[in-house]
Design an enzyme around this catalytic site. Structure first.
Site, PDB file in Angstrom:
ATOM      1  N   ASP A 203       0.808  -1.215   0.000  1.00 30.31           N
ATOM      2  CA  ASP A 203       0.000   0.000   0.000  1.00 30.31           C
ATOM      3  C   ASP A 203       0.849   1.276   0.000  1.00 30.31           C
ATOM      4  OD1 ASP A 203      -2.760   1.134   0.539  1.00 30.31           O
ATOM      5  OD2 ASP A 203      -1.664   1.983   2.229  1.00 30.31           O
ATOM      6  N   GLU A 264       1.547  -0.582  -4.884  1.00 30.60           N
ATOM      7  CA  GLU A 264       0.573   0.466  -5.178  1.00 30.60           C
ATOM      8  C   GLU A 264       1.380   1.735  -5.346  1.00 30.60           C
ATOM      9  OE1 GLU A 264      -3.269   3.018  -3.847  1.00 30.60           O
ATOM     10  OE2 GLU A 264      -1.615   2.685  -2.496  1.00 30.60           O
TER      11      GLU A 264
HETATM   12  C1  GLC Z   1      -4.140   3.289  -0.576  1.00 33.35           C
HETATM   13  C2  GLC Z   1      -5.423   2.510  -0.425  1.00 33.35           C
HETATM   14  C3  GLC Z   1      -6.498   3.428   0.049  1.00 33.35           C
HETATM   15  C4  GLC Z   1      -6.076   3.977   1.379  1.00 33.35           C
HETATM   16  C5  GLC Z   1      -4.698   4.629   1.302  1.00 33.35           C
HETATM   17  C6  GLC Z   1      -4.123   4.858   2.657  1.00 33.35           C
HETATM   18  O1  GLC Z   1      -4.237   4.274  -1.533  1.00 33.35           O
HETATM   19  O2  GLC Z   1      -5.752   1.891  -1.635  1.00 33.35           O
HETATM   20  O3  GLC Z   1      -7.739   2.780   0.141  1.00 33.35           O
HETATM   21  O4  GLC Z   1      -7.022   4.925   1.801  1.00 33.35           O
HETATM   22  O5  GLC Z   1      -3.763   3.827   0.641  1.00 33.35           O
HETATM   23  O6  GLC Z   1      -3.703   3.659   3.241  1.00 33.35           O
END
Ligand code: GLC
Length: 533
Positions: A203, A264
């Site tokens: 993440d 991500e």
């Molecule tokens: C990422 C997740 C999102 C979350 C953010 C903070 O972007 O996909 O849902 O709010 O991280 O952890």
């Protein structure tokens, strides 16, 4: 079970919304176990080889589980660690790999580390987080803005210092400069790897490393001070230490055979060339590190925009690197709502005929749309910040059948069920040749049939901007497929480079496209076709 190099796709399960097994209106791990057949089984399943399960860890749920207060346990809402172990075992029995979320940038403010850090400024946990003295005028240490709105700094009256939170103030950023933090977080990986998980979706990794001089973000041209989009975000993320941190994590993951990490990584054109950011992420560890490619989430509709985007990205990949196309997830509007239902069928064909490991977000396979959520029922707090405008509409319960609450739960679900669920549901779509689900199943069957869609070459054959048609070829060893996509609302004639007319699949629910010898094909408005050569 397949190795990652052969996996056909990744199916994202949002655990709150997949299936509720205990009648509290919230999905849970047992619900996932009970419905694994939908993902991969002998009959009528999607036929996908891997699932990614969004956070199910202990959490106050300020950010729906992305605020973790215990990295190595399951929140009681979702079940127990024993349930998770059973899930891994039952998934593996079906040949499904299990990827879980890993949230390295921040903990919950309820995490014991943070409670100690804020409760006792002399505690050894203090340096687990990022604390700075106020600016000379008492204001925040710099102008960094939280993604969810407002300053990224929160004042702590006890110590007179500020702590950093790139997201909600209940999500304090961890200090990755501190080797003790890195050790703790590596142990979290080991904990889950020992339980047999096959990989991690990592993440918000770009936020993990910051500018070590804590410089102010420059304003964009015309940008408004204090707004997230008003700044060139070059100092609050993608810091110089990012690659070393991720490499360290990769080393732990690589101690276990055939594991993967999906980053991500929202590449940011305001910082510099996007290709360079992807290159940097692939170079972290090309054997096991795959950045999600989110570009397709924000493209305008059209053959040219998608064609150019794919060509540029494929052109940047080195041999053996896995593409990670991801066109929707729990943070973005549903594909069918972005472009329309017919258009979503084209996007499905595009996504599942591209190289690598594409992500299918739960519900997209039945054509789920954004579901309007009344302000009184909203749960996503980012709605208040206005940055995302609220993500609840894309996180609504999975529509399993036409019974009450779409078969998701016997209780009133935590978010409303789509009004059209009596028609748009798994049980119904299984029975209909023209349904979204049938299209997805056929696309995945082609992806499974041989290695071409997964590992074959991508070659662009035609981008016709005026006619709005995109045609490409996928080849692997002696096998060749052509994919022809008509992005326009008009009938289009396309001439193929070969005398090929063996159409094996079309997005059109009713009929096959007209083909002629000499490789001419007639596509209906918004029709895509796969032709086997
Ligand atoms: C990422 C997740 C999102 C979350 C953010 C903070 O972007 O996909 O849902 O709010 O991280 O952890």
């Amino acid at each position: 079970m397949k190795t990652w190099a052969n996996v056909n796709a990744l199916y994202q399960i949002y655990p709150r919304s997949f299936k509720d097994s205990n009648g509290d209106g919230i999905g849970d791990l047992r619900g996932i176990i009970d419905y694994l057949d939908h993902v991969r089984s002998k009959h009528h399943s999607l036929g996908i080889d891997a699932v990614w399960i969004s956070p199910f860890y202990t959490s106050p749920m300020v950010d729906m589980g992305y605020d973790v207060s215990n990295y190595t346990d399951v929140d009681p809402i979702f079940g127990t660690l024993a349930d998770f172990k059973e899930l891994v075992q039952k998934a593996h029995n079906r040949g499904i790999k299990v990827v879980i979320d890993y949230v390295p940038n921040h903990t919950s403010s309820e995490h014991p580390w943070f409670k100690q850090a804020i409760g006792d400024p002399k505690s050894p946990k203090r340096d687990y987080y990022i604390w700075r003295k106020p600016a000379p005028n008492g204001a925040a240490p710099n102008n960094w803005v939280s993604l969810f709105g407002g300053s990224a700094w929160e004042f702590d009256p006890l110590s007179g210092e500020y702590y950093l939170h790139s997201f909600f103030k209940q999500q304090p950023d961890l200090n990755w400069e501190n080797p003790a933090v890195r050790e703790e977080m590596k142990n979290v990986l080991r904990f889950w790897l020992d339980l047999g998980v096959d990989g991690f979706r990592m993440d918000a990794v770009n936020h993990m490393a910051k500018d070590l001089e804590w410089r102010d973000e420059p304003l964009r041209e015309g940008g408004v001070e204090g707004t997230y989009d008003g700044h060139v975000r070059k100092y609050s993320k993608y810091g110089p230490q990012l690659v070393p941190y991720l490499r360290e994590l990769g080393e732990v993951i690589e101690e276990y055979p055939d594991r993967i990490m999906f980053f991500e990584s929202i590449v940011d054109g305001s910082i510099g060339p996007i290709a360079e950011q992807y290159r940097m992420l692939y170079d972290v560890n090309p054997r096991i590190g795959v950045p999600f490619n989110f570009g397709g989430m924000w493209l305008p509709w059209g053959a040219k925009s998608y064609g150019d985007y794919i060509r540029e990205f494929q052109g940047m990949l080195k041999p053996g690197e896995i593409a990670g196309y991801c066109f929707s997830n729990h943070d973005q509007p549903r594909i069918a709502s972005r472009f329309g239902k017919e258009q979503a069928r084209i996007i499905a064909m595009l996504l599942l005929t591209l190289p690598g490991i594409p992500t299918v977000y739960y519900g997209d396979e039945i054509g789920m749309e954004n579901v309007p959520v009344d302000p009184s029922q909203r749960t996503d707090m980012s709605a208040q910040s206005g940055v995302f405008g609220g993500r609840d509409p894309f996180r609504t319960p999975m529509q399993w059948d036409s019974s009450k609450n779409a078969g998701f739960s016997t209780h009133e679900p935590w978010l409303p069920v789509a009004k059209n669920y009596k028609r748009a549901n798994v049980a119904n779509e299984r029975r209909h040749d023209g349904s979204f689900l049938t299209l997805y199943r056929h696309l995945l069957a082609i992806r499974n049939h041989d290695e071409t869609m997964k590992r074959g070459d991508y070659r662009e054959l035609l981008i016709d901007e005026t006619k709005n048609v995109l045609v490409y070829e996928r080849t692997y060893e002696s096998s060749t497929y052509i994919v022809a996509l008509n992005f326009s609302n008009k009938q289009r004639h396309v001439t193929l480079p070969y005398d090929a007319h063996h159409v094996i699949l079309t997005t059109n629910p009713v009929k096959q496209p007209k083909t002629h010898t000499h490789g001419r094909i007639t596509l209906r408005p918004y029709e895509g076709a796969i032709i086997f050569v």
